[in-house]
Design a protein around this motif. Sequence first.
Motif, mmCIF file in Angstrom:
data_model
loop_
_atom_site.group_PDB
_atom_site.id
_atom_site.type_symbol
_atom_site.label_atom_id
_atom_site.label_comp_id
_atom_site.label_asym_id
_atom_site.label_seq_id
_atom_site.Cartn_x
_atom_site.Cartn_y
_atom_site.Cartn_z
ATOM 1 N N UNK A 137 0.817 -1.213 0.000
ATOM 2 C CA UNK A 137 0.000 0.000 0.000
ATOM 3 C C UNK A 137 0.855 1.271 0.000
ATOM 4 N N UNK A 138 2.083 1.153 -0.484
ATOM 5 C CA UNK A 138 2.992 2.291 -0.483
ATOM 6 C C UNK A 138 2.393 3.501 -1.187
ATOM 7 N N UNK A 139 1.898 3.275 -2.386
ATOM 8 C CA UNK A 139 1.393 4.386 -3.202
ATOM 9 C C UNK A 139 0.270 5.135 -2.493
ATOM 10 N N UNK A 140 -0.587 4.394 -1.836
ATOM 11 C CA UNK A 140 -1.737 5.028 -1.184
ATOM 12 C C UNK A 140 -1.277 5.990 -0.089
ATOM 13 N N UNK A 141 -0.264 5.610 0.673
ATOM 14 C CA UNK A 141 0.172 6.441 1.785
ATOM 15 C C UNK A 141 1.187 7.520 1.357
ATOM 16 N N UNK A 142 1.937 7.249 0.294
ATOM 17 C CA UNK A 142 2.914 8.235 -0.167
ATOM 18 C C UNK A 142 2.241 9.434 -0.827
ATOM 19 N N UNK A 143 1.265 9.168 -1.681
ATOM 20 C CA UNK A 143 0.563 10.241 -2.400
ATOM 21 C C UNK A 143 -0.878 9.782 -2.607
ATOM 22 N N UNK A 144 -1.753 10.010 -1.610
ATOM 23 C CA UNK A 144 -3.086 9.387 -1.616
ATOM 24 C C UNK A 144 -4.074 9.934 -2.641
ATOM 25 N N UNK A 145 -3.784 11.043 -3.303
ATOM 26 C CA UNK A 145 -4.777 11.661 -4.183
ATOM 27 C C UNK A 145 -5.241 10.704 -5.289
ATOM 28 N N UNK A 146 -4.303 10.224 -6.091
ATOM 29 C CA UNK A 146 -4.669 9.340 -7.207
ATOM 30 C C UNK A 146 -5.213 7.996 -6.706
ATOM 31 N N UNK A 147 -4.553 7.333 -5.741
ATOM 32 C CA UNK A 147 -5.117 6.073 -5.228
ATOM 33 C C UNK A 147 -6.506 6.237 -4.622
ATOM 34 N N UNK A 148 -6.775 7.377 -3.977
ATOM 35 C CA UNK A 148 -8.091 7.577 -3.371
ATOM 36 C C UNK A 148 -9.178 7.659 -4.425
ATOM 37 N N UNK A 149 -8.904 8.381 -5.506
ATOM 38 C CA UNK A 149 -9.855 8.430 -6.620
ATOM 39 C C UNK A 149 -10.019 7.032 -7.215
ATOM 40 N N UNK A 150 -8.890 6.323 -7.352
ATOM 41 C CA UNK A 150 -8.956 4.960 -7.870
ATOM 42 C C UNK A 150 -9.731 4.026 -6.967
ATOM 43 N N UNK A 151 -9.612 4.245 -5.652
ATOM 44 C CA UNK A 151 -10.324 3.397 -4.700
ATOM 45 C C UNK A 151 -11.835 3.503 -4.887
ATOM 46 N N UNK A 152 -12.342 4.730 -4.970
ATOM 47 C CA UNK A 152 -13.796 4.913 -5.051
ATOM 48 C C UNK A 152 -14.337 4.596 -6.442
#
Length: 421
Positions: A137-152
Amino acid sequence: MTLADATTIPSRPVTALGAMSSVRVRDLRLDFFRGIAMFIILMAHTPGNFLTSWIPARWGFSDATEIFVFCSGMASAIAFGSAYDRMGWRLGSARVGFRVWQVYWAHIGLFVAVAALLAAIDFYGGYDKNYIGSLNLWKFFEDPAVPLVGLVTLTYVPNYFDILPMYMVVLILMPVIMALSRVHLGLVAAFVIIIWLLAQDALLQRLGLGHLHLALPAEPWSDRTWFFNPFGWQLVFFTGFAFMRGWLPKPPVTNVLIALAAFVVIANIPLSNIGVRAIARDWFFVTETGNPVIDARLAMKGLIDKSDFGLFRYLHFLSLAYLAWVIAGDKGANLLARGTGALASAWGGLVAIILKVGQQSLAVFVVSMFTARVMGFVMDLTGREVRTVLLVNLGGAAILVATAYGAGWFKSHPWRKKATP
């Protein structure tokens, strides 16, 4: 709760199971094997759990995921198929859409809960092991903007969190299946088979049609796709759905079919079990030209692929399911306790617990995926001696049981009942 309580639930008219009645009696096999799958999934997702050496995945091509998806297909035929029968295609599809909405938020909640757990351990614990990295989950915690959009938007689906998204997509296919079934069941079979074929990357690559591969992106920064490809896994889901709807006849119980199913299950053990493969490699099958066991496994890689749900996984699961179906007896009659002694009473109580876990599979599944990470953390702290591992697994199983009974209690709407004077 008694075994009778676990096998009867308040009823709505259910065409797939027969005539209308005030009480619907569930086929014990559905909830029993789905309950068993829940416990296996808990063990399989617990890091460093030696009990995983004895789960179905170590003894055959298929594993508990097939049990879960197949039984979910059967349960969906009861819950949603009857809605289509009673209320028509539009309202039936709305019912499916509502379930997808519920599963979606269960998925989001599960991710947030597990991510918060791992972050808390890393931030407050000061341990040598990096728990965020354990699930990549490195990407999510390093720069959450893009992963957060991807999550939802379900374009970011880490491997540990990929079963519920797969289930959602399969449910979304159900309105198409029900619409086709109104025209001809042959169209249903053709649709399911064609979609499955388009999900088989190895086959398409061999035919030079790799560009037709049906898959969904798992993260915006790479070309990785969902580990559980829903377009492949819908085959086993709609197989269970078709059996429960009566579109496929139940297979006869014959010695020939039992022998054939047993042969398929036993014959692939040397190709599947890690321990047996190691023995074969070290003792029996090493030759000057190579290892026939390992070579055979590599040759059938596409046929046993888990992501796209290869053909041999399907055949192995059907064989295993048939044997379990025969052993359990008609509607699970052989699962019922016989006699009045302490052993019969204990068996009846155990079956009732397993059935309850199977009946509340969504709540239990979400809790199990969170609990598995907690169990792994506890064993990191306390060690992995046999006694410790067994106690931690027992504690995890108890949490699943408590979740099932708790979910069942809430679903019974106890606040609507009149208090006894």
